[in-house]
Design a protein around this motif. Structure first.
Motif, mmCIF file in Angstrom:
data_model
loop_
_atom_site.group_PDB
_atom_site.id
_atom_site.type_symbol
_atom_site.label_atom_id
_atom_site.label_comp_id
_atom_site.label_asym_id
_atom_site.label_seq_id
_atom_site.Cartn_x
_atom_site.Cartn_y
_atom_site.Cartn_z
ATOM 1 N N ARG A 1 -94.623 16.050 -88.103
ATOM 2 C CA ARG A 1 -94.672 16.919 -86.709
ATOM 3 C C ARG A 1 -95.282 18.168 -87.556
ATOM 4 N N ARG A 2 -96.498 18.386 -87.195
ATOM 5 C CA ARG A 2 -97.219 19.457 -88.057
ATOM 6 C C ARG A 2 -98.424 19.917 -87.228
ATOM 7 N N VAL A 3 -99.002 21.158 -87.984
ATOM 8 C CA VAL A 3 -100.243 21.632 -87.680
ATOM 9 C C VAL A 3 -100.802 21.903 -88.899
ATOM 10 N N GLU A 4 -102.045 21.467 -89.375
ATOM 11 C CA GLU A 4 -102.667 21.560 -90.509
ATOM 12 C C GLU A 4 -103.790 22.521 -90.153
ATOM 13 N N LEU A 5 -104.048 23.590 -91.126
ATOM 14 C CA LEU A 5 -105.054 24.478 -91.051
ATOM 15 C C LEU A 5 -106.138 24.407 -91.883
ATOM 16 N N GLU B 1 -89.753 30.805 -89.793
ATOM 17 C CA GLU B 1 -90.191 30.449 -91.383
ATOM 18 C C GLU B 1 -91.536 30.174 -91.734
ATOM 19 N N TYR B 2 -92.519 29.876 -90.445
ATOM 20 C CA TYR B 2 -93.683 29.596 -90.639
ATOM 21 C C TYR B 2 -94.816 30.789 -90.311
ATOM 22 N N THR C 1 -105.552 29.415 -102.261
ATOM 23 C CA THR C 1 -104.757 28.155 -101.972
ATOM 24 C C THR C 1 -103.661 28.283 -101.190
ATOM 25 N N MET C 2 -103.481 29.211 -100.352
ATOM 26 C CA MET C 2 -102.433 29.483 -99.417
ATOM 27 C C MET C 2 -101.941 28.311 -98.732
ATOM 28 N N ASP C 3 -100.752 28.308 -98.272
ATOM 29 C CA ASP C 3 -100.206 27.295 -97.465
ATOM 30 C C ASP C 3 -101.048 26.805 -96.480
ATOM 31 N N ARG C 4 -100.809 25.678 -95.855
ATOM 32 C CA ARG C 4 -101.833 25.408 -94.722
ATOM 33 C C ARG C 4 -101.289 24.411 -93.578
ATOM 34 N N VAL C 5 -99.872 24.237 -93.884
ATOM 35 C CA VAL C 5 -99.079 23.151 -92.998
ATOM 36 C C VAL C 5 -97.807 23.980 -92.406
#
Length: 177
Positions: free
Chosen positions: A170-174, A86-87, A69-73
Motif C-alpha cells: 500500500r504505497r506511492v513510489e516517486l 510521518e511521510y 538518494t532520498m526516500d521515494r516511498v
C-alpha cells in the motif's frame, strides 16, 4: 442446470459485486493540509572588501534535507489515501528538489495490496498518487512537473498474503521522469 439458471447466477453474482463496490466512497477529494513550510528572511552581507549584497535565505529548521538518494516511498493505511504525517518529510523533500530544478519531472505511482477488485484498487491507487501530487502542488511545484498514475494491485513490492506484505504494497513510489 439449464442455460437460464446459469444466466441468473451470473446476474446475481454481478449484482453482488456491484453492490459491494457501491458501498465504498472514493469520490471525495484527497485530504490535504495547507501550511507554510518555509519562512524567508533577507540579510545583507556587509563584510569589508566583499561589497554589500542582499541574499534571501530559507529557514529549513525542522526540515530534513536529503541527498539525491532520498526516500521515494510513501506508505498508506488500509483502504486510505490520506498521506500520514510521518511521510510528509518525503513529500516536502521531493517538492523542494522539483522547485529547485524546474526541468525535473516526477511520476507518483499509486499501488494497493492484493485485497479487493481490480477496478477498486486502480481507483484507490490513483487517489493515493493524486494525494501526494496535490501536496507537492500546495508546496509550489508546477503542474507540468508532476504526473499521477495507478497500478492498483498489479505491481506488488512484496509477495505474500499477510498484513506485513500488504502494508508494504500500500504505497506511492516517486520516480524521476
Amino acid at each position: 442446470m439449464n442455460r437460464n439458471s446459469g444466466k441468473m447466477l451470473l446476474a446475481l453474482a454481478s449484482l453482488a459485486v456491484v453492490a459491494g463496490c457501491a458501498s465504498t466512497k472514493l469520490d471525495k477529494p484527497a485530504e490535504v493540509e495547507k501550511k507554510d513550510v518555509t519562512t524567508q528572511r533577507t540579510t545583507t552581507d556587509t563584510t569589508p572588501g566583499t561589497g554589500a549584497s542582499t541574499v534571501t535565505t530559507t529557514d529549513l529548521s525542522g526540515q530534513q534535507t536529503t541527498p539525491a538518494t532520498m526516500d521515494r516511498v510513501i506508505y498508506f493505511d488500509f483502504d486510505s489515501y490520506a498521506v500520514k504525517d510521518e511521510y510528509r518529510g518525503i513529500v516536502e523533500s521531493h517538492a523542494k528538489m522539483l522547485k529547485a530544478n524546474s526541468g525535473a519531472k516526477e511520476v507518483a505511482e499509486g499501488h494497493t495490496d492484493e485485497r479487493g477488485g481490480s477496478e477498486y484498487n486502480l481507483a484507490l491507487g490513483q487517489k493515493r498518487a493524486e494525494a501526494v501530487v496535490q501536496q507537492m502542488k500546495v508546496l509550489g511545484v508546477g503542474d507540468s512537473q508532476l504526473e499521477a498514475v495507478s497500478y492498483g494491485k498489479e505491481r506488488p513490492a512484496v509477495d505474500g498474503h499477510d498484513e506485513s506484505a500488504w502494508a508494504k504494497n500500500r504505497r506511492v513510489e516517486l520516480r524521476s521522469k
